[in-house]
Scaffold this motif. Structure first.
Motif, PDB file in Angstrom:
ATOM      1  N   ARG A  73       5.019 -11.821 114.879  1.00  0.00           N
ATOM      2  CA  ARG A  73       3.752 -11.874 115.781  1.00  0.00           C
ATOM      3  C   ARG A  73       3.069 -10.744 114.851  1.00  0.00           C
ATOM      4  O   ARG A  73       3.255  -9.502 114.759  1.00  0.00           O
ATOM      5  CB  ARG A  73       3.919 -10.958 117.037  1.00  0.00           C
ATOM      6  N   THR A  87      -1.302  -8.788 113.751  1.00  0.00           N
ATOM      7  CA  THR A  87      -2.467  -8.672 113.931  1.00  0.00           C
ATOM      8  C   THR A  87      -3.061  -8.604 112.553  1.00  0.00           C
ATOM      9  O   THR A  87      -2.522  -8.166 111.469  1.00  0.00           O
ATOM     10  CB  THR A  87      -2.711  -7.161 114.601  1.00  0.00           C
ATOM     11  N   GLN A  91      -0.718 -11.551 117.721  1.00  0.00           N
ATOM     12  CA  GLN A  91      -0.277 -10.672 119.005  1.00  0.00           C
ATOM     13  C   GLN A  91      -1.122 -10.901 120.038  1.00  0.00           C
ATOM     14  O   GLN A  91      -0.763 -10.542 121.385  1.00  0.00           O
ATOM     15  CB  GLN A  91      -0.176  -9.302 118.501  1.00  0.00           C
ATOM     16  N   GLU A  97      -4.962 -10.014 122.320  1.00  0.00           N
ATOM     17  CA  GLU A  97      -5.726  -8.905 122.831  1.00  0.00           C
ATOM     18  C   GLU A  97      -4.729  -7.887 123.596  1.00  0.00           C
ATOM     19  O   GLU A  97      -3.556  -8.207 124.033  1.00  0.00           O
ATOM     20  CB  GLU A  97      -6.813  -9.309 123.549  1.00  0.00           C
ATOM     21  N   ARG A 157       1.017  -6.615 124.761  1.00  0.00           N
ATOM     22  CA  ARG A 157       1.124  -7.577 123.391  1.00  0.00           C
ATOM     23  C   ARG A 157       2.751  -7.620 123.400  1.00  0.00           C
ATOM     24  O   ARG A 157       3.015  -8.752 123.047  1.00  0.00           O
ATOM     25  CB  ARG A 157       0.483  -7.134 122.041  1.00  0.00           C
ATOM     26  N   ARG A 170       3.589  -9.876 126.637  1.00  0.00           N
ATOM     27  CA  ARG A 170       3.184 -11.405 126.430  1.00  0.00           C
ATOM     28  C   ARG A 170       4.327 -12.072 125.269  1.00  0.00           C
ATOM     29  O   ARG A 170       4.659 -13.149 125.740  1.00  0.00           O
ATOM     30  CB  ARG A 170       1.865 -11.153 125.671  1.00  0.00           C
ATOM     31  N   SER A 171       4.608 -11.449 124.354  1.00  0.00           N
ATOM     32  CA  SER A 171       5.664 -12.052 123.324  1.00  0.00           C
ATOM     33  C   SER A 171       6.995 -12.280 124.272  1.00  0.00           C
ATOM     34  O   SER A 171       7.568 -13.237 123.826  1.00  0.00           O
ATOM     35  CB  SER A 171       5.865 -10.944 122.003  1.00  0.00           C
TER      36      SER A 171
END
Length: 213
Positions: free
Chosen positions: A61, A63, A83, A85, A91, A94-95
């Motif tokens: 992941r 950025t 990644q 926002e 972040r 979410r992952s």
């Protein structure tokens, strides 16, 4: 071989001036970006060692940069995902959400700032997830270099002062409030500041065979 074990590496594309900024005074803009590049490559190599033995799945992941730049850098053989926002907690949550949605049973997130994270530590982390709901790798600066879970516990990623020396303690406090079973891995040092550089140099020298021991 357990294909339900998933490892996520959080990293940043090594764009000069945008990465490892606290090390720019010591290394310069290019040197700091180069360090980010080397440390990420080292982390990926350790995970690939583990993959040979265990068959875990891996995802990067990122950025900064974009998919093309990431593939040009680390190769086509990896799964990449932005990644997205939000703060670090959002972040990470979410992952984890995405991983558990795709029927993973044990998910670990690591960064690339901690050269002590090797295939042995990662093996240990996955083994502990058979018994515990939460595995944490404490960083000496008060954060954590690894978090592993058997299910998504979003509370662990909310109301945390990311980037401070309180991160680990705040996470543990939440886990205790929620009665989550938790175990620690060995404490390791991050490389964030100029005085941390010898930690990386030791690993790097060993990797390229310059070290005597």
């Amino acid at each position: 071989m357990n294909s339900k074990q998933h490892l996520i590496i959080f990293t940043r594309y090594p764009e000069p001036g945008k990465t490892k900024t606290r090390l720019i005074p010591a290394l310069g803009i290019l040197g700091a970006a180069n360090l980010q590049r080397q440390m990420t490559e080292y982390t990926v190599s350790q995970v690939k060692e583990l993959q040979k033995a265990t068959g875990i799945s891996l995802e990067v992941r990122f950025t900064g940069g974009n998919l093309q730049l990431m593939q040009d850098w680390l190769g086509l053989g990896l799964v990449y995902q932005s990644q997205g926002e939000g703060d670090l907690g959002l972040r990470m949550a979410r992952s984890l959400f995405d991983s558990f949605q795709s029927s993973m049973e044990q998910v670990i997130i690591i960064g690339t700032d901690c050269p002590g994270v090797n295939s042995q530590i990662l093996t240990q982390a996955f083994e502990q997830l058979h018994t515990f709901d939460l595995v944490l790798g404490p960083a000496i600066d008060g954060g954590y270099y690894l978090i592993g879970l058997r299910r998504l516990i979003p509370e662990l990623f909310a109301n945390i002062d990311w980037g401070t020396s309180q991160v680990l303690q705040q996470t543990v406090d939440i886990a205790e409030e929620l009665n989550i079973s938790l175990i620690y891995l060995p404490a390791l040092a991050d490389v964030d500041l100029p005085e941390d550089l010898p930690i990386w140099e030791q690993v790097f020298n060993r990797e390229v065979g310059l070290s005597d021991n």
